[in-house]
Design an enzyme around this catalytic site. Structure first.
Site, PDB file in Angstrom:
ATOM      1  N   TYR A  94     -12.783  19.047  -2.086  1.00  0.00           N
ATOM      2  CA  TYR A  94     -11.303  18.870  -2.273  1.00  0.00           C
ATOM      3  C   TYR A  94     -10.369  19.432  -1.513  1.00  0.00           C
ATOM      4  O   TYR A  94      -9.574  18.871  -0.786  1.00  0.00           O
ATOM      5  CB  TYR A  94     -11.222  19.611  -3.711  1.00  0.00           C
ATOM      6  CG  TYR A  94      -9.812  19.445  -4.193  1.00  0.00           C
ATOM      7  CD1 TYR A  94      -9.461  18.350  -5.052  1.00  0.00           C
ATOM      8  CD2 TYR A  94      -8.966  20.588  -4.182  1.00  0.00           C
ATOM      9  CE1 TYR A  94      -8.145  18.246  -5.554  1.00  0.00           C
ATOM     10  CE2 TYR A  94      -7.653  20.401  -4.593  1.00  0.00           C
ATOM     11  CZ  TYR A  94      -7.306  19.616  -5.426  1.00  0.00           C
ATOM     12  OH  TYR A  94      -6.092  19.728  -5.812  1.00  0.00           O
ATOM     13  N   GLN A  95     -10.640  20.648  -1.142  1.00  0.00           N
ATOM     14  CA  GLN A  95      -9.787  21.357  -0.420  1.00  0.00           C
ATOM     15  C   GLN A  95      -9.636  20.871   0.968  1.00  0.00           C
ATOM     16  O   GLN A  95      -8.305  20.797   1.678  1.00  0.00           O
ATOM     17  CB  GLN A  95     -10.285  23.005   0.048  1.00  0.00           C
ATOM     18  CG  GLN A  95     -10.781  23.470  -1.357  1.00  0.00           C
ATOM     19  CD  GLN A  95     -10.093  24.251  -2.284  1.00  0.00           C
ATOM     20  OE1 GLN A  95      -8.982  24.035  -2.516  1.00  0.00           O
ATOM     21  NE2 GLN A  95     -10.831  24.965  -2.995  1.00  0.00           N
ATOM     22  N   ASP A 119      -6.386  29.779  -5.959  1.00  0.00           N
ATOM     23  CA  ASP A 119      -7.456  30.283  -5.563  1.00  0.00           C
ATOM     24  C   ASP A 119      -7.485  30.511  -4.184  1.00  0.00           C
ATOM     25  O   ASP A 119      -8.569  31.231  -3.406  1.00  0.00           O
ATOM     26  CB  ASP A 119      -8.911  29.459  -5.926  1.00  0.00           C
ATOM     27  CG  ASP A 119      -8.340  27.914  -5.339  1.00  0.00           C
ATOM     28  OD1 ASP A 119      -8.522  27.570  -4.191  1.00  0.00           O
ATOM     29  OD2 ASP A 119      -7.717  26.992  -6.226  1.00  0.00           O
ATOM     30  N   ASP A 170       7.723  29.419  -9.929  1.00  0.00           N
ATOM     31  CA  ASP A 170       7.528  28.054 -10.271  1.00  0.00           C
ATOM     32  C   ASP A 170       7.668  27.147  -9.187  1.00  0.00           C
ATOM     33  O   ASP A 170       8.913  27.221  -8.545  1.00  0.00           O
ATOM     34  CB  ASP A 170       8.715  27.656 -11.780  1.00  0.00           C
ATOM     35  CG  ASP A 170       8.572  26.139 -11.995  1.00  0.00           C
ATOM     36  OD1 ASP A 170       7.662  25.633 -12.623  1.00  0.00           O
ATOM     37  OD2 ASP A 170       9.584  25.468 -11.378  1.00  0.00           O
ATOM     38  N   ASP A 188      -1.380  21.385  -4.922  1.00  0.00           N
ATOM     39  CA  ASP A 188      -2.773  21.530  -5.473  1.00  0.00           C
ATOM     40  C   ASP A 188      -2.703  21.961  -6.901  1.00  0.00           C
ATOM     41  O   ASP A 188      -2.690  23.073  -7.476  1.00  0.00           O
ATOM     42  CB  ASP A 188      -3.148  22.682  -4.595  1.00  0.00           C
ATOM     43  CG  ASP A 188      -4.921  23.078  -5.309  1.00  0.00           C
ATOM     44  OD1 ASP A 188      -5.197  22.216  -5.741  1.00  0.00           O
ATOM     45  OD2 ASP A 188      -5.303  24.073  -4.726  1.00  0.00           O
TER      46      ASP A 188
HETATM   47  N1  SPD Z   1      -9.481  17.785 -12.936  1.00  0.00           N
HETATM   48  C1  SPD Z   1      -9.445  19.022 -12.140  1.00  0.00           C
HETATM   49  C2  SPD Z   1      -8.373  18.997 -11.014  1.00  0.00           C
HETATM   50  C3  SPD Z   1      -8.201  20.219 -10.442  1.00  0.00           C
HETATM   51  C4  SPD Z   1      -7.158  20.141  -9.069  1.00  0.00           C
HETATM   52  N2  SPD Z   1      -6.854  21.510  -8.651  1.00  0.00           N
HETATM   53  C5  SPD Z   1      -8.013  22.003  -8.069  1.00  0.00           C
HETATM   54  C6  SPD Z   1      -7.625  23.488  -7.401  1.00  0.00           C
HETATM   55  C7  SPD Z   1      -8.463  23.802  -6.042  1.00  0.00           C
HETATM   56  N3  SPD Z   1      -7.837  24.457  -5.453  1.00  0.00           N
END
Ligand code: SPD
Length: 318
Positions: A94-95, A119, A170, A188
């Site tokens: 993902y990252q 995170d 925010d 994110d």
């Molecule tokens: N369904 C979960 C989606 C989460 C997206 N954000 C993830 C954060 C990772 N840094």
């Protein structure tokens, strides 16, 4: 342990375990082991479970329920309001993609904004680009940052880099106060239920557009084509009406619902700049990557036919 509609159900002594549903007991607490089960109104009729070895942290912040546990097979897991955000095993999928798709589409990003992402994993990837002079992390919940500094240092260590500035604000408000400021903005976000809902609405995308420099690019978490096609179609239509180029890309990640999640990638005024990288990682950066490469950059925008057909009423080819 079981959650429903993103709110932990509490019946047991530690407030994590549901014990008022026999079916759940059978499904999730079999073999005397404890399981975390992720349920949400956003993926009705399905759930994913991870076996829990130890709960490391569980507390409510001012904004949300924060849980970190050691899982049996996915390493440490960060859960916000009952939804998995990060597992040590697959977080890179993902990252790396939400960061390097926009960053390698830009000729030389210097000022980068990350909205959410407390995170630190997204910031870690942004800092791999040597052109970056400053990364602003705009995270509303300081407890997420503190908890990740304790339990997920391989992501959060990035936040101590001198190029990083953390604003506990925010994100939508921060954008409104910083017009024409950033080369790349990465949203994110968690899913569009509760506080993150505004991050999927037109005014937020208009603010993103305004906060980008003329050649700026943004990338936003844009959910799963297997589960949220209506939301994606509407989001892409909104983006299309605001930005010069818009494209949808995806990554594979087993700990998210459906094993996959997508991104809306938008360019403020430069056309046709998204689906082929402008730059490529050097040998040193490549050593640090586990998912992103120039080939997968292009492949990520190639959608399966069912999704392509759903979105092909408009041209999202970047
Ligand atoms: N369904 C979960 C989606 C989460 C997206 N954000 C993830 C954060 C990772 N840094």
């Amino acid at each position: 342990m079981t959650t429903d509609d993103r709110h932990p159900q509490s019946s047991s002594s530690d407030g994590l375990y549901q014990d008022d549903d026999d079916e759940d007991k059978k499904l999730h607490n079999s073999n005397t082991s404890d399981w975390f089960t992720e349920r949400s109104v956003l993926w009705p009729g399905q759930a994913q479970s991870l076996q829990v070895e130890q709960v490391l942290f569980h507390q409510k912040s001012q904004f949300q329920d924060i849980l970190v546990f050691q899982s049996k097979t996915y390493g440490k897991v960060l859960v916000l309001d009952g939804v998995i955000q990060v597992t040590e095993r697959d977080e890179f999928a993902y990252q790396e993609m939400i960061v390097h798709l926009p960053m390698f589409s830009h000729h030389g990003p210097e000022q980068v904004l990350v909205i959410g992402g407390g995170d630190g994993g997204v910031v870690r990837e942004v800092l791999k680009h040597k052109s970056v002079r400053q990364v602003v992390l705009c995270e509303i919940d300081s407890m997420v940052v503190q908890v990740c500094k304790t339990y997920l240092p391989q992501l959060s260590a990035s936040l101590d880099d001198p190029r990083v500035k953390i604003e506990y604000l925010d994100g939508a408000e921060y954008l409104r106060n910083h017009p024409n400021t950033f080369d790349v903005i990465i949203t994110d976000s968690s899913d569009p239920v509760g506080p993150a809902d505004v991050l999927f609405q037109r005014p937020f995308y208009q603010s993103l557009h305004a906060a980008l420099k003329p050649d700026g690019i943004c990338a936003c978490q844009a959910e799963s084509m297997w589960l949220h096609m209506d939301l994606i179609r509407s989001l892409m239509e909104t983006c299309r009406s605001i930005f010069a180029s818009v494209a949808y890309a995806y990554t594979m990640i087993p700990s998210y619902p459906g094993g996959q999640i997508g991104f809306a990638i938008c360019s403020k005024s430069v056309r046709d700049c998204l689906t082929k990288p402008l730059r490529e990682p050097n040998a040193v950066t490549t050593q640090s990557l586990k998912y992103y490469c120039p080939e997968i950059h292009e492949a990520a925008f190639v959608l399966p036919l069912f999704a392509k057909r759903e979105l092909e009423k408009e041209d999202y080819s970047g």
